[in-house]
Scaffold this motif. Sequence first.
Motif, short mmCIF file in Angstrom:
data_model
loop_
_atom_site.label_atom_id
_atom_site.label_comp_id
_atom_site.label_asym_id
_atom_site.label_seq_id
_atom_site.Cartn_x
_atom_site.Cartn_y
_atom_site.Cartn_z
N MET A 1 0.84 -1.18 0.00
CA MET A 1 0.00 0.00 0.00
C MET A 1 0.89 1.24 0.00
N ILE A 2 0.54 2.21 -0.86
CA ILE A 2 1.29 3.45 -0.96
C ILE A 2 0.48 4.56 -0.32
N LYS A 3 1.10 5.28 0.57
CA LYS A 3 0.43 6.42 1.19
C LYS A 3 0.93 7.70 0.55
N VAL A 4 0.00 8.56 0.22
CA VAL A 4 0.36 9.84 -0.38
C VAL A 4 -0.28 10.95 0.43
N ASN A 5 0.50 11.90 0.80
CA ASN A 5 -0.01 13.08 1.49
C ASN A 5 0.27 14.29 0.63
N SER A 6 -0.65 15.21 0.65
CA SER A 6 -0.42 16.46 -0.09
C SER A 6 -1.00 17.62 0.70
N THR A 7 -0.40 18.75 0.50
CA THR A 7 -0.85 19.98 1.14
C THR A 7 -1.06 21.02 0.06
N VAL A 8 -2.20 21.66 0.11
CA VAL A 8 -2.52 22.71 -0.86
C VAL A 8 -2.60 24.03 -0.12
N ASN A 9 -1.86 24.99 -0.58
CA ASN A 9 -1.91 26.32 0.01
C ASN A 9 -2.44 27.28 -1.04
N PHE A 10 -3.49 27.97 -0.71
CA PHE A 10 -4.08 28.95 -1.62
C PHE A 10 -3.52 30.33 -1.31
N ASN A 11 -3.21 31.05 -2.35
CA ASN A 11 -2.79 32.43 -2.21
C ASN A 11 -4.06 33.28 -2.22
N MET A 12 -4.64 33.47 -1.05
CA MET A 12 -5.94 34.15 -0.95
C MET A 12 -5.87 35.59 -1.45
N SER A 13 -4.75 36.22 -1.25
CA SER A 13 -4.59 37.59 -1.73
C SER A 13 -4.71 37.63 -3.25
N ARG A 14 -4.04 36.70 -3.92
CA ARG A 14 -4.10 36.65 -5.39
C ARG A 14 -5.49 36.26 -5.87
N LEU A 15 -6.17 35.37 -5.18
CA LEU A 15 -7.54 34.98 -5.55
C LEU A 15 -8.48 36.18 -5.46
N ARG A 16 -8.31 37.00 -4.42
CA ARG A 16 -9.14 38.21 -4.29
C ARG A 16 -8.84 39.18 -5.44
N GLN A 17 -7.56 39.30 -5.81
CA GLN A 17 -7.19 40.17 -6.94
C GLN A 17 -7.83 39.68 -8.24
N LEU A 18 -7.82 38.38 -8.46
CA LEU A 18 -8.41 37.83 -9.68
C LEU A 18 -9.93 38.01 -9.69
N THR A 19 -10.55 37.86 -8.54
CA THR A 19 -12.00 38.07 -8.45
C THR A 19 -12.34 39.53 -8.72
N GLN A 20 -11.58 40.45 -8.15
CA GLN A 20 -11.82 41.87 -8.40
C GLN A 20 -11.54 42.21 -9.86
N ALA A 21 -10.58 41.56 -10.48
CA ALA A 21 -10.29 41.78 -11.90
C ALA A 21 -11.49 41.36 -12.76
N GLN A 22 -12.18 40.30 -12.36
CA GLN A 22 -13.38 39.87 -13.09
C GLN A 22 -14.45 40.96 -13.03
N VAL A 23 -14.66 41.50 -11.85
CA VAL A 23 -15.66 42.55 -11.66
C VAL A 23 -15.33 43.78 -12.50
N THR A 24 -14.10 44.22 -12.41
CA THR A 24 -13.66 45.41 -13.16
C THR A 24 -13.76 45.16 -14.66
N ALA A 25 -13.34 43.99 -15.12
CA ALA A 25 -13.41 43.67 -16.55
C ALA A 25 -14.85 43.63 -17.04
N LEU A 26 -15.77 43.12 -16.22
CA LEU A 26 -17.19 43.09 -16.61
C LEU A 26 -17.74 44.50 -16.76
N GLU A 27 -17.44 45.36 -15.79
CA GLU A 27 -17.91 46.74 -15.86
C GLU A 27 -17.33 47.46 -17.08
N GLN A 28 -16.03 47.24 -17.34
CA GLN A 28 -15.40 47.90 -18.48
C GLN A 28 -15.88 47.31 -19.81
N THR A 29 -16.27 46.05 -19.81
CA THR A 29 -16.83 45.44 -21.02
C THR A 29 -18.16 46.11 -21.38
#
Length: 145
Positions: free
Chosen positions: A1-29
Motif C-alpha cells: 500500500m502506498i500512502k500519499v499526502n499532499s498539502t494545498v496552500n491557496f494564495n488568498m490575496s491573489r484569488l481576491r485580486q483575480l476576483t476583483q479583476a473579473q468585476v472590473t473587466a465586466l464593468e469595463q466590457t
Amino acid sequence: MIKVNSTVNFNMSRLRQLTQAQVTALEQTAEALHTEVVQAQVMPRDTGAMQGERTFIKAGEPITATYENGSTAVNSITKEQGGKVSIITTSPQARRLYFHPEYKFKKEENPNAGGMWYKNWLPGGKNEDFAADAFKKLYRRISGL
C-alpha cells in the motif's frame, strides 16, 4: 500500500485580486459595448441625448454621497452585482424606437440609425463575439495574466 499526502496552500490575496479583476473587466466590457454601439452610429439620434447621457451602465445600486454643505452626488456607474451589468437608456422614446425598426429614421446624424440597435451584438449578430472578446482582453490586462 502506498500512502500519499499532499498539502494545498491557496494564495488568498491573489484569488481576491483575480476576483476583483473579473468585476472590473465586466464593468469595463459594458462600457466598451456602449462605446462600440455609439461609434457604429446605429442608435437614432436627434440631439445625442439618448445615446449620450440618457444611456448608462447599471450594475448594482447607485452610490450616493452627502457632503458637509448638504449637497449630494449620485454615482450612476456602480459596482457589478452577481455577475450582471445592464446598459440602460432612460429616454422616454427609447423603447418605442428600439422595437419598431420599420420607422423611417433620420440618417443625417447617424447614418446607420434604426431600431433594434443592439441586434448586431446579440447572439447571431455579426458582432456577437464582441463582448466575450473584450472581456477576455480586459481581464488579462487587469489581472496581469
